[in-house]
Design an enzyme around this catalytic site. Structure first.
Site, PDB file in Angstrom:
ATOM      1  CB  SER A 116      -0.911   0.012   1.232  1.00  7.24           C
ATOM      2  OG  SER A 116      -1.442   1.316   1.449  1.00  7.24           O
ATOM      3  CB  CYS A 145      -5.311   5.066  -3.355  1.00 11.28           C
ATOM      4  SG  CYS A 145      -5.177   3.273  -3.432  1.00 11.28           S
TER       5      CYS A 145
END
Length: 347
Positions: free
Chosen positions: A91, A252
């Protein structure tokens, strides 16, 4: 799984997305590689993940990053992303939180004006460069793993009709959907509707699309649906939706890498080009294509993600053996009606 008496966490956010960092007290996770360790959590024993990501010790809008010793000689530290549904291989926002925590805590020595940190992740080696001053990380640039488009303009049947989606890998697999195809703008007032739409699409995609990473065993699902919209200034507005039904507060990093891969595959972007990814609340990452390569015989782009994290506190989680809620719980009032999908007994 037996824990020590307490777990030590640094509380960190990246552009509003909580990525707490578990610095100490965690049990040893079996596995020769970081991918093996992630798969052990997902398939053998997920009690640590549940302990730190469910109530009463956590809430729906956060991740916890498990810091472990690296399994490769060229890394400074290893980490695995723990979320409410499972452990994930990578991530971007969480990686920025980890680098910030390692440097500002002194776990990895900080050198000004720039410190390089190499991280062992289940997705591969991540090289991060942190711009530092006065003991703080002012920004972190991540050289992400090779990212590639799996499907472009793939049509699926949905409650919104037959719509086109792109499927791409940016550290995990994403389905990328233009927000106007479901009639919603990416705006704070639509967060609940976007979250519910994303989770509905994720369920549909599980039945209609099969993915399997060519080299990473166990990376074989579309983890998230990311809605996107191109803004007048050229930035891409993003909204990644996460189980059981919430939206990413940050732009993101892995989703932006996946979107970069679709632009690269369509020849809309070349090596050396960059884009701004802008979140639902206005936070920004700079996303750049710094090279190209091959993954399993398919063309891939090498993304660089630049953003900033903030350490805002510290927490100690204690484990009482007689705690009736040691396995954690979640309720649909805040976690949404899909919460039951997260609470099936672990193996």
């Amino acid at each position: 799984m037996h824990f020590k008496k307490s777990l030590d966490l640094l509380l960190v956010h990246c552009q509003g997305e909580l990525g707490h960092v578990l610095m100490g007290g965690a049990p040893e996770i079996p596995g020769e590689t970081m991918l093996d360790k992630m798969n052990h959590i997902n398939t053998v024993d997920d009690s640590l993940r549940r302990f730190v990501t469910f109530e009463p010790r956590a809430h729906v809008a956060q991740s916890v990053n498990l810091i472990v010793a690296p399994t490769r000689d060229d890394a400074d530290a290893g980490f695995i992303v723990l979320q409410a549904d499972r452990a994930h291989p990578m991530s971007g926002s969480n990686c920025i939180c980890v680098v910030t925590a390692l440097l500002e805590s002194g776990r990895v020595a900080m050198r000004e004006p720039e410190t390089m940190v190499r991280l062992d992740t289940p997705a591969g080696l991540i090289v991060a460069r942190a711009r530092c001053k006065g003991g703080r990380c002012l920004s972190v640039s991540l050289d992400n793993v090779p990212s590639f488009a799996e499907l472009l303009d793939h049509q699926i049947e949905t409650p919104w009709g037959r719509i086109k989606v792109d499927v791409a890998f940016g550290g995990v697999y994403y389905a990328l959907v233009d927000a106007d195809r479901i009639g919603l703008a990416i705006a704070p007032e639509n967060a609940r509707a976007l979250a519910e739409a994303g989770i509905a699409l994720k369920r549909l995609l599980a039945d209609q699309v099969t993915v399997r990473h060519p080299t990473l065993i166990g990376v074989d699902e579309i983890a998230y649906v990311m809605f996107r919209h191109r803004e007048p200034d050229g930035a891409v507005r993003t909204c990644t939706t996460l189980p059981p039904g919430r939206v990413d507060r940050s732009p993101c990093g892995t989703g932006s890498s996946a979107n970069l891969a679709t632009l690269f595959a369509r020849n809309e972007l070349s090596v050396g080009d960059g884009r701004i990814s802008r979140s639902i609340i206005g936070g920004e990452f700079l996303v750049e294509a710094i090279g190209e390569t091959q993954v399993g015989g398919r063309g891939a782009v090498l993304p660089r993600i630049t953003g900033r994290g903030y350490v805002y506190g510290r927490s100690e989680l204690r484990c009482a053996l007689d705690d009736p809620f040691g396995a954690g719980f979640a309720l649909s009032d805040t976690w949404g009606p899909q919460v039951d999908l997260l609470l099936s007994p672990g193996v």
